[in-house]
Design a protein around this motif. Structure first.
Motif: not given
Length: 297
Positions: A147, A158-160, A163, A268, A270, A272, A293, A295, A297
């Protein structure tokens, strides 16, 4: 002793005929005969008894044939393993994660990855976000599930990937038990279970900004590092805990979950990793994450 020499020797030993062995190897007979003689000279032993009518293995040849089978099989296996690792179908993946991630989509990601790549060894270790950042940077873990909130990642990326909303874990007998939502302003004067500042200083400060803008200073009665401990404390009636909404899946006795609304921080998760140290197994993991995901991504 070369692999090529062993293949030539095995072909002749199995065919017991230089002409047939040469055809099998797509060679002409004289070069094959020369290679076998050279091989025998290098080894210092006769591998075949030859005359105009037949070719037979000597005792030394019979012994070498069994070793040759084992050596060639081992080499073929090594080549196969290398190809599997190069394509990410074998190898090892060291993954760190924060506990709440398992209540979200991380479990689904791991399940799908293991189904697609069953021969990749997973090493999972639960650890806080700050430690994961350090471990990924040092190369002691390959990927982290964290997080992030205004962290300094240096060369890491770091990618979300997930959520969700916040919820408030409320003791079942609390006055809020009949509500479906709680506005952050309604937490004024309520006993709160809250993480210590050192766990996520920037996020901690952001929450205190939120509380201040809502017109109150939080009444923190107990600090708790983990979300599991926060839930247990809420169930014991110690206070209210702000937690990810996905924790409602745990269905803990004595606790109800209420959606938290208002001007609050985003929640969110992430992925990493170090973009300079991506290898096939890790790249395949990122592809699985991208497929699951919700999101971008």
């Amino acid at each position: 002793m070369e692999t090529r020499q062993l293949r030539y020797f095995v072909a002749v030993a199995e065919e017991l005929h230089f002409g047939n062995a040469a055809k099998r190897l797509n060679l002409s007979q004289p070069p094959l005969s020369q290679q076998i003689m050279k091989f025998e000279d290098e080894l210092g032993v006769k591998l075949f008894e030859r005359n105009k009518r037949s070719v037979k293995l000597t005792a030394a040849g019979k012994s070498l044939l069994q070793d040759a089978y084992a050596i060639l099989k081992s080499i073929a296996k090594a080549k196969h393993n290398l190809q599997e690792v190069a394509q990410g179908r074998k190898g090892q993946l060291r993954l760190g994660y924060i506990g709440p991630a398992m209540d979200g989509t991380l479990a689904d990601i791991i399940r799908e990855y293991k189904a697609k790549y069953p021969d990749v060894t997973f090493i999972l270790e639960e650890m806080p976000t700050n430690l994961q950042i350090k471990e990924v940077a040092l190369g002691r873990i390959d990927i982290g599930v964290v997080r992030l909130f205004r962290h300094d990642l240096g060369e890491l990326e770091g990618k979300v990937f997930h959520k969700e909303r916040y919820a408030v874990a409320v003791p079942s007998a609390h006055k809020f038990s009949g509500k479906s939502e709680i506005n952050v302003a309604e937490l004024a004067g309520e006993p709160l279970i809250f993480p210590p500042r050192e766990s996520q200083p920037r996020l901690y400060d952001e929450w205190f900004r939120v509380f201040a803008e809502a017109g109150f200073s939080p009444k923190i009665v107990q600090e708790s590092v983990t979300k599991s401990a926060s839930l247990a404390l809420a169930a014991a009636g110690i206070g209210l805990a702000i937690v990810p909404e996905s924790l409602a899946k745990r269905r803990l006795d004595g606790v109800q979950f209420k959606t938290l609304i208002g001007d609050i921080p985003s929640l969110e998760m992430h992925i990493l990793y170090n973009p300079k140290q991506v290898f096939p197994a890790l790249n395949n993991f990122l592809k699985v994450v991208s497929g699951i995901s919700e999101c971008n991504f």
